[in-house]
Motif scaffolding. Sequence first.
Motif, PDB file in Angstrom:
ATOM      1  N   MET A   1       0.840  -1.183   0.000  1.00 55.24           N
ATOM      2  CA  MET A   1       0.000   0.000   0.000  1.00 55.24           C
ATOM      3  C   MET A   1       0.884   1.245   0.000  1.00 55.24           C
ATOM      4  N   LYS A   2       0.552   2.187  -0.884  1.00 49.32           N
ATOM      5  CA  LYS A   2       1.310   3.428  -0.960  1.00 49.32           C
ATOM      6  C   LYS A   2       0.646   4.479  -0.067  1.00 49.32           C
ATOM      7  N   VAL A   3       1.456   5.368   0.463  1.00 53.78           N
ATOM      8  CA  VAL A   3       0.962   6.527   1.192  1.00 53.78           C
ATOM      9  C   VAL A   3       1.181   7.727   0.296  1.00 53.78           C
ATOM     10  N   GLY A  15     -12.650   0.623 -11.341  1.00 53.83           N
ATOM     11  CA  GLY A  15     -12.797  -0.356 -10.270  1.00 53.83           C
ATOM     12  C   GLY A  15     -12.358   0.122  -8.906  1.00 53.83           C
ATOM     13  N   SER A  16     -11.938   1.369  -8.779  1.00 53.61           N
ATOM     14  CA  SER A  16     -11.441   1.819  -7.481  1.00 53.61           C
ATOM     15  C   SER A  16     -12.558   2.435  -6.661  1.00 53.61           C
ATOM     16  N   GLN A  17     -12.447   2.269  -5.340  1.00 58.42           N
ATOM     17  CA  GLN A  17     -13.413   2.808  -4.396  1.00 58.42           C
ATOM     18  C   GLN A  17     -12.677   3.639  -3.365  1.00 58.42           C
ATOM     19  N   VAL A  27      -7.943   4.221  -0.809  1.00 54.67           N
ATOM     20  CA  VAL A  27      -8.438   3.780  -2.109  1.00 54.67           C
ATOM     21  C   VAL A  27      -8.178   2.290  -2.197  1.00 54.67           C
ATOM     22  N   ILE A  28      -9.230   1.512  -2.472  1.00 49.36           N
ATOM     23  CA  ILE A  28      -9.077   0.073  -2.674  1.00 49.36           C
ATOM     24  C   ILE A  28      -9.599  -0.261  -4.055  1.00 49.36           C
ATOM     25  N   LYS A  36      -3.844   0.066  -4.313  1.00 51.36           N
ATOM     26  CA  LYS A  36      -4.232   0.357  -2.939  1.00 51.36           C
ATOM     27  C   LYS A  36      -3.386   1.502  -2.409  1.00 51.36           C
ATOM     28  N   ALA A  37      -4.029   2.466  -1.747  1.00 49.46           N
ATOM     29  CA  ALA A  37      -3.286   3.598  -1.207  1.00 49.46           C
ATOM     30  C   ALA A  37      -4.067   4.216  -0.073  1.00 49.46           C
TER      31      ALA A  37
END
Length: 40
Positions: A1-3, A15-17, A27-28, A36-37
Amino acid sequence: MKVRNSLRALKNAPGSQVVRRRGRVFVINKKNPRLKARQG
């Protein structure tokens, strides 16, 4: 996961939420899990 400072580019990906958990913005993406972030 990026910050990341800004999630604007990621939330436009297909497709991102955008989800708020524990006061943070995440964001998933089920279609492309590399996106992912979390913000901050």
